[in-house]
Motif scaffolding. Structure first.
Motif, PDB file in Angstrom:
ATOM      1  N   LEU A  15    -118.101 -22.226  83.997  1.00 40.50           N
ATOM      2  CA  LEU A  15    -118.120 -22.687  85.388  1.00 40.50           C
ATOM      3  C   LEU A  15    -118.957 -23.953  85.591  1.00 40.50           C
ATOM      4  O   LEU A  15    -118.950 -24.537  86.666  1.00 40.50           O
ATOM      5  CB  LEU A  15    -118.656 -21.562  86.296  1.00 40.50           C
ATOM      6  CG  LEU A  15    -117.794 -20.301  86.311  1.00 40.50           C
ATOM      7  CD1 LEU A  15    -118.452 -19.206  87.126  1.00 40.50           C
ATOM      8  CD2 LEU A  15    -116.405 -20.617  86.881  1.00 40.50           C
ATOM      9  N   ARG A  16    -119.675 -24.386  84.564  1.00 46.00           N
ATOM     10  CA  ARG A  16    -120.444 -25.633  84.676  1.00 46.00           C
ATOM     11  C   ARG A  16    -119.865 -26.694  83.725  1.00 46.00           C
ATOM     12  O   ARG A  16    -119.149 -27.573  84.139  1.00 46.00           O
ATOM     13  CB  ARG A  16    -121.927 -25.343  84.397  1.00 46.00           C
ATOM     14  CG  ARG A  16    -122.867 -26.400  84.908  1.00 46.00           C
ATOM     15  CD  ARG A  16    -123.028 -27.600  83.994  1.00 46.00           C
ATOM     16  NE  ARG A  16    -123.615 -27.280  82.707  1.00 46.00           N
ATOM     17  CZ  ARG A  16    -123.675 -28.141  81.700  1.00 46.00           C
ATOM     18  NH1 ARG A  16    -123.179 -29.357  81.826  1.00 46.00           N
ATOM     19  NH2 ARG A  16    -124.188 -27.787  80.537  1.00 46.00           N
ATOM     20  N   ASP A  17    -120.099 -26.538  82.430  1.00 48.92           N
ATOM     21  CA  ASP A  17    -119.613 -27.560  81.502  1.00 48.92           C
ATOM     22  C   ASP A  17    -118.089 -27.491  81.370  1.00 48.92           C
ATOM     23  O   ASP A  17    -117.414 -28.510  81.262  1.00 48.92           O
ATOM     24  CB  ASP A  17    -120.261 -27.358  80.123  1.00 48.92           C
ATOM     25  CG  ASP A  17    -120.674 -28.680  79.490  1.00 48.92           C
ATOM     26  OD1 ASP A  17    -120.365 -29.721  80.088  1.00 48.92           O
ATOM     27  OD2 ASP A  17    -121.280 -28.679  78.406  1.00 48.92           O
ATOM     28  N   ILE A 102    -133.413 -21.377  85.724  1.00 51.35           N
ATOM     29  CA  ILE A 102    -133.220 -22.819  85.916  1.00 51.35           C
ATOM     30  C   ILE A 102    -133.100 -23.447  84.535  1.00 51.35           C
ATOM     31  O   ILE A 102    -133.940 -23.210  83.664  1.00 51.35           O
ATOM     32  CB  ILE A 102    -134.400 -23.449  86.690  1.00 51.35           C
ATOM     33  CG1 ILE A 102    -134.480 -22.856  88.094  1.00 51.35           C
ATOM     34  CG2 ILE A 102    -134.233 -24.971  86.761  1.00 51.35           C
ATOM     35  CD1 ILE A 102    -135.685 -23.308  88.903  1.00 51.35           C
ATOM     36  N   HIS A 103    -132.049 -24.220  84.355  1.00 48.93           N
ATOM     37  CA  HIS A 103    -131.803 -24.905  83.079  1.00 48.93           C
ATOM     38  C   HIS A 103    -131.989 -26.398  83.318  1.00 48.93           C
ATOM     39  O   HIS A 103    -131.153 -27.033  83.946  1.00 48.93           O
ATOM     40  CB  HIS A 103    -130.364 -24.586  82.624  1.00 48.93           C
ATOM     41  CG  HIS A 103    -129.943 -25.331  81.391  1.00 48.93           C
ATOM     42  ND1 HIS A 103    -128.636 -25.376  80.971  1.00 48.93           N
ATOM     43  CD2 HIS A 103    -130.635 -26.068  80.492  1.00 48.93           C
ATOM     44  CE1 HIS A 103    -128.548 -26.101  79.861  1.00 48.93           C
ATOM     45  NE2 HIS A 103    -129.742 -26.540  79.558  1.00 48.93           N
ATOM     46  N   THR A 104    -133.125 -26.919  82.851  1.00 47.63           N
ATOM     47  CA  THR A 104    -133.400 -28.327  83.098  1.00 47.63           C
ATOM     48  C   THR A 104    -133.275 -29.137  81.804  1.00 47.63           C
ATOM     49  O   THR A 104    -133.547 -28.614  80.726  1.00 47.63           O
ATOM     50  CB  THR A 104    -134.761 -28.512  83.795  1.00 47.63           C
ATOM     51  OG1 THR A 104    -134.900 -29.878  84.173  1.00 47.63           O
ATOM     52  CG2 THR A 104    -135.945 -28.122  82.923  1.00 47.63           C
ATOM     53  N   VAL A 172    -135.174 -22.600  74.552  1.00 49.71           N
ATOM     54  CA  VAL A 172    -135.001 -24.037  74.278  1.00 49.71           C
ATOM     55  C   VAL A 172    -133.614 -24.208  73.662  1.00 49.71           C
ATOM     56  O   VAL A 172    -133.259 -23.548  72.694  1.00 49.71           O
ATOM     57  CB  VAL A 172    -136.105 -24.632  73.370  1.00 49.71           C
ATOM     58  CG1 VAL A 172    -137.397 -24.809  74.160  1.00 49.71           C
ATOM     59  CG2 VAL A 172    -136.344 -23.818  72.125  1.00 49.71           C
ATOM     60  N   ASN A 173    -132.851 -25.080  74.294  1.00 47.33           N
ATOM     61  CA  ASN A 173    -131.446 -25.231  73.934  1.00 47.33           C
ATOM     62  C   ASN A 173    -131.247 -26.545  73.184  1.00 47.33           C
ATOM     63  O   ASN A 173    -131.758 -27.583  73.583  1.00 47.33           O
ATOM     64  CB  ASN A 173    -130.634 -25.221  75.240  1.00 47.33           C
ATOM     65  CG  ASN A 173    -129.161 -25.385  75.000  1.00 47.33           C
ATOM     66  OD1 ASN A 173    -128.609 -24.752  74.099  1.00 47.33           O
ATOM     67  ND2 ASN A 173    -128.516 -26.228  75.779  1.00 47.33           N
ATOM     68  N   ILE A 174    -130.494 -26.478  72.082  1.00 49.46           N
ATOM     69  CA  ILE A 174    -130.314 -27.657  71.242  1.00 49.46           C
ATOM     70  C   ILE A 174    -128.876 -28.145  71.382  1.00 49.46           C
ATOM     71  O   ILE A 174    -127.963 -27.612  70.732  1.00 49.46           O
ATOM     72  CB  ILE A 174    -130.633 -27.311  69.751  1.00 49.46           C
ATOM     73  CG1 ILE A 174    -131.964 -26.551  69.657  1.00 49.46           C
ATOM     74  CG2 ILE A 174    -130.639 -28.562  68.875  1.00 49.46           C
ATOM     75  CD1 ILE A 174    -133.172 -27.304  70.260  1.00 49.46           C
ATOM     76  N   ILE A 207    -128.122 -22.765  71.386  1.00 51.03           N
ATOM     77  CA  ILE A 207    -127.363 -23.933  70.930  1.00 51.03           C
ATOM     78  C   ILE A 207    -126.200 -24.200  71.893  1.00 51.03           C
ATOM     79  O   ILE A 207    -125.675 -23.285  72.541  1.00 51.03           O
ATOM     80  CB  ILE A 207    -126.843 -23.751  69.484  1.00 51.03           C
ATOM     81  CG1 ILE A 207    -126.248 -22.364  69.319  1.00 51.03           C
ATOM     82  CG2 ILE A 207    -127.950 -24.036  68.480  1.00 51.03           C
ATOM     83  CD1 ILE A 207    -125.719 -22.094  67.946  1.00 51.03           C
ATOM     84  N   HIS A 208    -125.846 -25.465  71.956  1.00 51.20           N
ATOM     85  CA  HIS A 208    -124.804 -25.917  72.880  1.00 51.20           C
ATOM     86  C   HIS A 208    -124.053 -27.011  72.122  1.00 51.20           C
ATOM     87  O   HIS A 208    -124.680 -27.862  71.499  1.00 51.20           O
ATOM     88  CB  HIS A 208    -125.509 -26.489  74.125  1.00 51.20           C
ATOM     89  CG  HIS A 208    -124.589 -27.057  75.152  1.00 51.20           C
ATOM     90  ND1 HIS A 208    -124.356 -26.435  76.357  1.00 51.20           N
ATOM     91  CD2 HIS A 208    -123.850 -28.196  75.174  1.00 51.20           C
ATOM     92  CE1 HIS A 208    -123.520 -27.172  77.081  1.00 51.20           C
ATOM     93  NE2 HIS A 208    -123.198 -28.246  76.377  1.00 51.20           N
ATOM     94  N   GLY A 209    -122.725 -26.985  72.141  1.00 48.99           N
ATOM     95  CA  GLY A 209    -122.073 -28.026  71.346  1.00 48.99           C
ATOM     96  C   GLY A 209    -120.665 -28.317  71.787  1.00 48.99           C
ATOM     97  O   GLY A 209    -119.944 -27.451  72.285  1.00 48.99           O
ATOM     98  N   LYS A 533    -122.594 -35.420  87.571  1.00 48.64           N
ATOM     99  CA  LYS A 533    -122.311 -34.451  86.514  1.00 48.64           C
ATOM    100  C   LYS A 533    -122.658 -35.044  85.159  1.00 48.64           C
ATOM    101  O   LYS A 533    -122.741 -36.240  85.001  1.00 48.64           O
ATOM    102  CB  LYS A 533    -120.846 -34.035  86.582  1.00 48.64           C
ATOM    103  CG  LYS A 533    -120.561 -33.345  87.906  1.00 48.64           C
ATOM    104  CD  LYS A 533    -119.427 -32.394  87.840  1.00 48.64           C
ATOM    105  CE  LYS A 533    -119.425 -31.521  89.090  1.00 48.64           C
ATOM    106  NZ  LYS A 533    -118.377 -30.557  89.109  1.00 48.64           N
ATOM    107  N   VAL A 534    -122.869 -34.156  84.192  1.00 43.77           N
ATOM    108  CA  VAL A 534    -123.258 -34.660  82.871  1.00 43.77           C
ATOM    109  C   VAL A 534    -122.257 -34.228  81.834  1.00 43.77           C
ATOM    110  O   VAL A 534    -121.588 -33.247  81.983  1.00 43.77           O
ATOM    111  CB  VAL A 534    -124.636 -34.126  82.461  1.00 43.77           C
ATOM    112  CG1 VAL A 534    -125.697 -35.000  83.051  1.00 43.77           C
ATOM    113  CG2 VAL A 534    -124.789 -32.695  82.841  1.00 43.77           C
TER     114      VAL A 534
HETATM  115  O1  KIV Z   1    -123.645 -31.362  76.372  1.00 41.36           O
HETATM  116  C1  KIV Z   1    -124.804 -31.343  76.843  1.00 41.36           C
HETATM  117  O2  KIV Z   1    -125.753 -31.932  76.301  1.00 41.36           O
HETATM  118  C2  KIV Z   1    -125.012 -30.580  78.071  1.00 41.36           C
HETATM  119  C3  KIV Z   1    -126.445 -30.374  78.464  1.00 41.36           C
HETATM  120  C4  KIV Z   1    -126.650 -30.537  79.910  1.00 41.36           C
HETATM  121  C5  KIV Z   1    -126.915 -29.037  77.955  1.00 41.36           C
HETATM  122  O3  KIV Z   1    -124.080 -30.104  78.661  1.00 41.36           O
END
Ligand code: KIV
Ligand code: ZN
Length: 534
Positions: A15-17, A102-104, A172-174, A207-209, A533-534
């Motif tokens: 729902l976000r990325d 909160i995810h900053t 902590v998310n990488i 982790i996020h990718g 948005k990012v």
């Molecule tokens: O891809 C990314 O770096 C993101 C961050 C906001 C976690 O979506």
């Protein structure tokens, strides 16, 4: 808190990325429907949106926090740049959740610092520390992401993670923001973090990718072996560009190969206990729901949820499977909730049988939704003798689709054939309640219908994708039409199912136009939103 949890935390960011990919835009009610299903699926954390991005995003996070973020529900999370106003908006939107996060985030790679942020490493360190502490003043659960981590100097990465944890980050998310890393490299980055961040035992490593090189899932699995315990992923792998790591692929890889992964999580190799909290039987249904509501089709050969994922065409394979399923099948289709497509209902089935079967399939509909779906069911059953679970699912997904009810299709009539000029007449009910009829000639019946609709609605747009899929086999099958159209820089999708594919095409088009029309009415400027948005 320790990163040595012996279970994998599933953080869903559909729902976000996921929602950030062109045309996948969902309205608040659709987000809520998906969030409820994600809770049924058993995800641990739902990233419900980016509260500061727009009033709609804020309301979606807040509504999901209230309705899905219950005592036994998942953690509800909002994204926030490392900016006070973002963090305040996230905290406010998350207030109704029993468990909020909160995810900053802030960029940390030199290339982002130089060209995007125009800040020094020292400045970024100070901002990260201050903003994590600020987020912590609102809630205990705070996640910090150094954006573009995989292209960040490792020494700087260790330093910023240490400072973020000291300031209160519990996760902590990488992120592999640009989908650049490879499995070995990502594994080594996580290992480096475990070995070089002195206070890492006080936080979960996430982790996020992204999937730009098609490596996201492989990268994640290598990261798990090296200490990552939270996976940020999306249903069907939807997301910016080539998408995010796919939830269903990760979960099923960890499930099917749990004996391989068990020792990395400190479990006995032969432990049968699940590595995640996911109810795998909800996977197929969640995939279909997300695909229908976002208009993002699932490719037939997509692992786990693609139409061909469990089909055996080759004679040798079929022969083997008939003798012993395990010869060519590594998992049972029922594990992901792909039933045998039972024929369950027909035109004489009553409301009770309809309601009961929907309940068995896991749909919880309000009385109004149930009534609407039942009317549709009767219409379909009149034309199609046997209604299967997949038909029911298509009908319900169509009915719970929350497209703004602005223009409504009242009539579609076409004339076409080998020696005819395809001609269509349509009648639409306008938002003001007026019935308008127009006609057009096209290159084919669908083109003629779309031209006639355009004459009534009169919003210039470009059709960029049109697809028809049959829900089941058989000549009387329901046809599902998914379309995407472009208006200026924005993409809108529409979806509809009907035994008549021309009617489904008209309906899908009007659904997409309604989304476009409603966006124009709310005067939400696309450029402003995407800049946030990012
Ligand atoms: O891809 C990314 O770096 C993101 C961050 C906001 C976690 O979506
Ligand atoms: Zn991302």
């Amino acid at each position: 808190m320790t990163n040595k949890t012996d279970r994998i935390i599933i953080f869903d960011t559909t729902l976000r990325d996921g929602e950030q990919c062109p045309g996948a835009t969902l309205n608040i009610d659709e987000k809520l429907v998906i969030a409820k299903q994600l809770a049924r699926l058993g995800v641990d954390v739902i990233e419900a949106g980016f509260a500061i991005a727009s009033p709609g995003d804020f309301e979606a996070v807040s509504k999901i926090a209230k309705i899905v973020g219950t005592e036994n529900g998942p953690v509800i999370c909002s994204l926030a740049r490392a900016i006070k106003a973002d963090i305040e908006a996230a905290a406010e939107a998350l207030k109704p959740a029993v468990k909020g996060r909160i995810h900053t985030f802030i960029s940390t790679s030199d290339i982002h610092l130089e060209y995007q942020l125009r800040k020094s490493r020292a400045e970024v360190l100070a901002i990260a520390e201050e903003m994590v502490a600020y987020a912590k003043s609102f809630m205990t659960d705070v996640e910090f992401s150094p954006m573009d981590a995989t292209r960040t100097d490792p020494e700087f990465l260790y330093q910023i993670l240490e400072r973020a944890i000291a300031a209160g980050a519990t996760t902590v998310n990488i992120p592999d923001t640009v989908g650049y890393t490879t499995p070995n490299e990502f594994g080594a980055i996580i290992k480096g973090i475990v070995e070089n961040v002195p206070n890492i035992d006080q936080a979960i490593i996430s982790i996020h990718g992204h999937n730009d090189l098609g490596l996201a899932v492989a990268n994640f699995l290598e990261a798990v072996k090296n200490g990552a315990r939270q996976l940020e992923c999306t249903i069907n792998g939807i997301g910016e560009r080539a998408g995010n790591a796919s939830l269903e692929e990760l979960v099923m890889a960890l499930h099917v190969r749990r004996q391989y992964f068990n020792p990395y999580l400190g479990r006995p190799e032969d432990s049968q206990e699940s590595l995640t909290n996911i109810d795998t039987r909800q996977i197929y249904k969640t995939s279909r729901l997300v695909s229908n509501l976002t208009g993002m089709l699932v490719q037939p050969n997509k692992a786990i949820v693609g139409a061909n994922a469990f089909a055996h065409e080759s004679g040798i394979h079929q022969d083997g499977v008939l003798k012993n399923r395990l010869t060519y099948e590594i998992m049972d289709a029922q594990l992901i909730g792909l039933t045998d497509n039972q024929i369950v209902l027909g035109k004489h089935s009553g409301r009770n049988a309809f309601r009961t079967r929907l309940k068995e399939l896991g749909f919880e509909l309000s009385d109004t939704e149930l009534n609407k779906a039942f009317v549709r069911f009767k219409e379909v059953a009149d034309k199609k003798k046997e209604i299967s679970d997949w038909d029911l699912e298509a009908i319900v997904n169509d009915e719970i689709q929350q497209t703004p009810d602005l223009f409504r299709v009242e009539l579609v009539q076409v004339s076409c054939g080998s020696n005819a000029r395809p001609t269509a007449t349509v009648t639409l009910r306008t938002p003001g309640g007026e019935e308008l009829t127009d006609a057009a000639i096209g290159t084919g019946p669908v083109d003629a219908v779309y031209k006639a609709i355009n004459r009534v609605v009169n919003v210039p747009n470009q059709l960029i994708e049109f697809s028809v899929q049959s829900v089941t086999g058989g000549i009387d099958a329901l046809g599902e039409v998914t379309i995407r159209l472009r208006y200026e820089s924005r993409v809108f999708s529409g979806h509809a199912a009907n035994t008549d594919i021309i009617v489904a095409s008209a309906q899908a088009y009007v659904n997409a136009l309604n989304r476009l029309y409603s966006a124009l009415q709310s005067q939400e400027k696309p450029e402003e939103v995407s800049a946030q948005k990012v």
